[in-house]
Design an enzyme around this catalytic site. Sequence first.
Site, PDB file in Angstrom:
ATOM      1  N   ASN A 174       0.888  -1.222  -0.063  1.00  0.00           N
ATOM      2  CA  ASN A 174       0.079  -0.092  -0.067  1.00  0.00           C
ATOM      3  C   ASN A 174       0.734   1.335  -0.024  1.00  0.00           C
ATOM      4  OD1 ASN A 174      -2.873  -1.062   0.495  1.00  0.00           O
ATOM      5  ND2 ASN A 174      -1.812  -2.291   2.032  1.00  0.00           N
ATOM      6  N   GLU A 175       1.085   1.853  -1.196  1.00  0.00           N
ATOM      7  CA  GLU A 175       1.903   2.737  -1.266  1.00  0.00           C
ATOM      8  C   GLU A 175       1.316   4.200  -1.090  1.00  0.00           C
ATOM      9  OE1 GLU A 175       5.103   2.338  -1.729  1.00  0.00           O
ATOM     10  OE2 GLU A 175       5.650   0.879  -3.242  1.00  0.00           O
ATOM     11  N   PRO A 176       2.151   5.322  -0.913  1.00  0.00           N
ATOM     12  CA  PRO A 176       1.636   6.598  -0.627  1.00  0.00           C
ATOM     13  C   PRO A 176       0.511   6.799  -1.584  1.00  0.00           C
ATOM     14  CG  PRO A 176       4.139   6.679  -0.350  1.00  0.00           C
ATOM     15  CD  PRO A 176       3.715   5.377  -0.922  1.00  0.00           C
TER      16      PRO A 176
END
Length: 644
Positions: A174-176
């Site tokens: 879950n990236e920025p």
Amino acid sequence: METLQVEPKTLKYRPAGKFEDTRYEKIHNLVFSNSESASKLVAKEIADLIIRKQKKEQNCILGLATGSSPINVYAELVRLHQEEGLSFYNVITFNLDEYWPMEKTNVQSYHYFMHEHLFNHVDIPKENINIPDGKVAQENLLQYCLDYESKINQAGGLDFQLLGIGRTGHIGFNEPGSHHNSVTRMITLDHLTRIDAAPAFHGISNVPKKAITMGISTVLNAKRIILMAWGQNKAEIVKETVEGEVSGAVPATYLQHHPNTTFVLDTGAASELTRIKTPWLVGPCHWTPELRDRGIIWLCQKVKKSILNLTDKDYNDNGMSDLLAQEGSSYNLNIGMFNRMQHTITGWPGGKYNADDTNRPERATPQFKRVLIFSPHPDDDVISMGGTFDRLVEQGHEVHIAYQTSGNIAVSDHEALKFAEIARDLTTGQDRSNIVSLIDEIKDRKENEVNSPEIRKLKGLVRRSESLAATRFEGVPDDHVHFLNLPFYETGTIKKSPMSIKDIQIVKDLIEEIKPHQIYAAGDLADPHGTHKVCLDIIMTAIDEIKEKKFMEDCWVWLYRGAWHEFELHEIDMAVPLSPDQVLKKRQAIFFHQSQKDGVMFQGEDIREFWVRAEDRNKETALKYRDLGLAEYAAMEAFKRYHF
């Protein structure tokens, strides 16, 4: 709330933000001296949960992570199964993520990782293992992700979720920008995440750009969450996650909303937390000499003053009034710190003969010392301490270099091919035929395929010849250069074996043969692929086993840092100034390692070449000394003494 059980003398459970010393913190965290002991504690909590569920005749639903952080947890779970009878018959697992596209059999896949580290060694039913499939066709991905989410819910939800944290603040993948309501889905990987993965893939060009990941909402629905972080590389993002505001820009901050989350950290990962880095800002503290020195340096940098210009008001205005009261005046504090830093500076790293050494970092005698410099890779010596290396040789000491590993994994195929083709053109007959076969093997080698012993030998010889060129340039005889080729490294892959008795014995034998007055060792544990730490552990274990021998009474150990981080100023025990000419000579010594120049394979997130990093770091250290009010030099190399 279930919590990690820890010894009262080590750490107590205290909810984040409920006590004075954790008032900056919004997530409960525990700090350990090392990741090994912490990992065993995490494994025990998982094992206890499995057993409790077995007694209730219930399944235990585990969310599992990959990467370097949980490896020791899985090793301990395997031990508990094999030695203490822990069964996994009631365990159902759901892995967080997987690269896409990715074959299950690929050694870089998380499917391979989980079976290698856990599933192949315990009695979990195969049908209970759930890992996102990296080969799902793109047109089927949406339904596949919905089904994965549904399967977690049908199992009753996650009882326990194990997490690591990426330097972008990602949990799972879950990236920025990830939303707190997100569920299992396809995601595009952040560039920094791909850079961090590059060593395992032999370069960023081989790292997939997409992945399948559980969502933030999926993770937050777990009944219990433990996030583990090890090393100084994670310190900044840990601080931001634990003390910062909740934001999609740092997805891990969503964990602040979870009622049963614990961050399990080692001292490196926790080093930027306010209560650890600057405890005087939190409340009254016990001012040890180390903390006093750290505080004064911090104060100088905060108020942008030299040491001798600090005032009582500076101390009082910045949470250090109790230190001021303890010492009596800023003058006493300032002059003591100024002298302490002044005494670290020396142009004589081997000691200055016939000089008063009372306030010098090194002993004056013997005049000519036997010096043993350990270099984890075949270039760390000149990158990290090339100027000091030069000074030691120039001042007449007997300098030995010990390259602990062959460094073969860091030589690219095209670099190896260049040397193989030269060898081909210089040989005839059967030797030429063998080299032609080796050339064909290099050309036909598949992406991420393990190097054969023959290719590893060639790549190791490339590093060896470069090392000898550099040491000859520095004036060291060839018979003082030792290539240890420690066995732990020789796997042909990024993943190395644990240190062994054989590794330790090789280092012990060399120390006993040379009987050095000085040992220099790499203390840079921020090395992104872990070799430095293993090499240091081997040296320290070897020293511990022979420290009672007579010659060790006269042996001092100095730690240097590599290309990633420098020591904090208050940690430095010896600072060796470099003239502009020595900076240039150090640069040339690094240039002899040609295979590591112009596009080095494992440089981490920093795109600068190692020689540029080294020069910038040495110049920065000199500027920091200057800003403290000390003499100005072109550059400085820093060392910390290790007391065994």
